[in-house]
Design a protein around this motif. Structure first.
Motif, mmCIF file in Angstrom:
data_model
loop_
_atom_site.group_PDB
_atom_site.id
_atom_site.type_symbol
_atom_site.label_atom_id
_atom_site.label_comp_id
_atom_site.label_asym_id
_atom_site.label_seq_id
_atom_site.Cartn_x
_atom_site.Cartn_y
_atom_site.Cartn_z
ATOM 1 N N LEU A 105 58.108 84.903 44.228
ATOM 2 C CA LEU A 105 56.803 84.384 44.509
ATOM 3 C C LEU A 105 56.618 83.203 43.836
ATOM 4 N N HIS A 106 57.797 82.727 43.172
ATOM 5 C CA HIS A 106 57.489 81.263 42.458
ATOM 6 C C HIS A 106 57.100 80.187 43.311
ATOM 7 N N ARG A 107 57.679 79.991 44.419
ATOM 8 C CA ARG A 107 57.210 78.878 45.452
ATOM 9 C C ARG A 107 55.906 79.060 45.709
ATOM 10 N N THR B 203 56.803 82.682 36.136
ATOM 11 C CA THR B 203 58.141 82.957 37.099
ATOM 12 C C THR B 203 58.867 81.712 37.149
ATOM 13 N N CYS B 204 58.308 80.688 36.518
ATOM 14 C CA CYS B 204 59.369 79.540 36.257
ATOM 15 C C CYS B 204 60.597 79.848 35.844
ATOM 16 N N TYR B 205 61.708 79.454 36.356
ATOM 17 C CA TYR B 205 63.103 79.603 36.309
ATOM 18 C C TYR B 205 63.395 79.459 34.742
ATOM 19 N N TYR B 206 62.791 78.337 34.152
ATOM 20 C CA TYR B 206 63.031 77.907 32.566
ATOM 21 C C TYR B 206 62.278 79.173 32.006
ATOM 22 N N TYR B 207 61.432 79.506 32.007
ATOM 23 C CA TYR B 207 60.554 80.333 31.454
ATOM 24 C C TYR B 207 61.068 81.709 31.289
ATOM 25 N N ARG C 23 65.357 67.672 33.304
ATOM 26 C CA ARG C 23 64.420 67.813 31.856
ATOM 27 C C ARG C 23 63.353 68.835 32.098
ATOM 28 N N HIS C 24 63.503 69.851 32.975
ATOM 29 C CA HIS C 24 62.538 70.625 33.099
ATOM 30 C C HIS C 24 62.211 71.531 31.808
ATOM 31 N N MET C 25 63.342 71.935 31.116
ATOM 32 C CA MET C 25 63.068 72.754 29.847
ATOM 33 C C MET C 25 62.082 71.715 29.112
ATOM 34 N N LEU D 99 50.738 82.800 36.392
ATOM 35 C CA LEU D 99 51.737 83.020 37.355
ATOM 36 C C LEU D 99 52.803 82.143 37.385
ATOM 37 N N PHE D 100 52.695 80.694 37.844
ATOM 38 C CA PHE D 100 53.611 79.726 37.790
ATOM 39 C C PHE D 100 54.575 79.802 36.500
ATOM 40 N N ARG D 101 53.807 79.884 35.291
ATOM 41 C CA ARG D 101 54.672 79.816 34.207
ATOM 42 C C ARG D 101 55.647 80.948 34.180
ATOM 43 N N CYS E 5 59.688 71.150 39.116
ATOM 44 C CA CYS E 5 60.140 72.656 39.328
ATOM 45 C C CYS E 5 61.262 72.682 40.241
ATOM 46 N N HIS E 6 62.081 73.738 40.064
ATOM 47 C CA HIS E 6 63.304 74.060 40.877
ATOM 48 C C HIS E 6 62.732 74.200 42.531
ATOM 49 N N SER E 7 61.614 74.938 42.845
ATOM 50 C CA SER E 7 61.355 75.184 44.003
ATOM 51 C C SER E 7 60.845 74.038 44.696
ATOM 52 N N CYS E 8 60.224 73.081 43.921
ATOM 53 C CA CYS E 8 59.766 71.703 44.510
ATOM 54 C C CYS E 8 61.148 71.069 44.848
ATOM 55 N N ALA F 69 54.679 65.678 35.930
ATOM 56 C CA ALA F 69 56.039 65.737 35.607
ATOM 57 C C ALA F 69 56.671 67.076 35.744
ATOM 58 N N TYR F 70 55.983 67.962 35.098
ATOM 59 C CA TYR F 70 56.436 69.290 34.766
ATOM 60 C C TYR F 70 56.427 70.069 36.294
ATOM 61 N N THR F 71 55.253 69.994 37.058
ATOM 62 C CA THR F 71 55.048 70.536 38.257
ATOM 63 C C THR F 71 56.083 70.101 39.215
#
Ligand code: FES
Length: 258
Positions: free
Chosen positions: A139-141, A98-102, A224-226, A94-96, A191-194, A186-188
């Motif tokens: 629900l990404h947050r 709903t991720c803005y990049y994915y 560097r999120h992507m 779900l995290f991946r 996150c834009h929500s973070c 680093a990826y987590t």
């Protein structure tokens, strides 16, 4: 209403606009295939001598789990259809998903919606993320909160892995597990929500110096999120493969201490 210019060509772009979506399909398709095979293999996920546990089976919570690998108990039935990490994998997915990049990546590459700038949508209608099921992307947050807990569990696994039959031990597997955990954090955190949790809804940064510092730090990671999204797919697969290879006896761990 303004009419669109009457151009019959599908797109006037002459560059290789299709290359990035194609790479995404190949990359994500290969990764999902590998992960699915591994998750339902129910084997080669634990190295007894060094307490290495692959992230694909963490935490191991079914009755089928090797008892020493089940750090949080074996609470679910051990049927092959149930992944041994069934309490965490759905949240990671779900995290991946709903991720803005994915979202950008798979909307463009798998749904062709649209495949690239100035290239028409592959569909007749477009409702964006305003209706079911895509409205669920909001629900990404909450998936982010779950991902933080899972990153803590992965970090704990990496700590427990400083082990050998003599007690403390340190080998190449530890470096791989640690590298994976650092990249996952680093990826987590990127996150834009973070970033919004850290610095959003504030009127004055000057009145919230700690949040401002955290937001500044996350903003640097966020650009560097992507890259981090792809790097973590790589480190996850590498970590899993290394643990599988050791567990199956294909080669031995390179040990530095014990
Ligand atoms: S935006 Fe990608 S993980 Fe949150």
């Amino acid at each position: 209403m303004r009419q669109r210019a009457a151009i019959t060509a599908k797109t006037l772009r002459t560059d290789r606009w299709w290359f990035a979506p194609l790479l995404t399909v190949i990359g994500l398709g290969a990764w999902v295939t590998y992960a699915t095979v591994r998750v339902f293999m129910h084997d080669y996920y634990w190295v007894e001598d060094f307490h290495y546990l692959t992230p694909f089976y963490s935490p191991c919570v079914t009755q089928a789990c090797i008892p020493e690998a089940a750090h949080f108990g074996r609470v679910l039935p051990g049927w092959w259809i149930i992944p041994d990490a069934a309490l965490t994998l759905p949240f990671l997915l779900l995290f991946r998903l709903t991720c803005y990049y994915y979202r950008k990546a798979y909307y463009r590459s798998f749904w062709l919606s649209p495949p690239a700038c100035a290239v028409p949508d592959g569909h007749k209608t477009y409702s964006g993320e305003t209706r079911f099921p895509l409205v669920g992307q909001n629900l990404h947050r909450y998936a982010f909160y779950a991902a933080v807990i899972i990153s803590l569990i992965n970090s704990w696994d990496a700590v427990l892995a400083f082990h050998s039959p003599k007690g403390f031990g340190f080998g190449l597997g530890n470096l791989i597990l640690l590298g994976n955990v650092v990249m996952l954090w680093a990826y987590t955190l990127s996150c834009h929500s973070c970033r919004h949790i850290a610095g959003g809804r504030l009127k004055h940064f000057s009145k919230h110096p700690v949040r401002y510092r955290f937001w500044t730090f996350i903003s640097k990671l966020n650009v560097r999120h992507m890259q981090l999204a792809w790097i973590t797919l790589g480190t996850l697969a590498l970590t899993d493969f290394y643990v599988m290879a050791l567990s199956a006896g294909w080669f031995n761990d390179l040990r530095f201490i014990n």
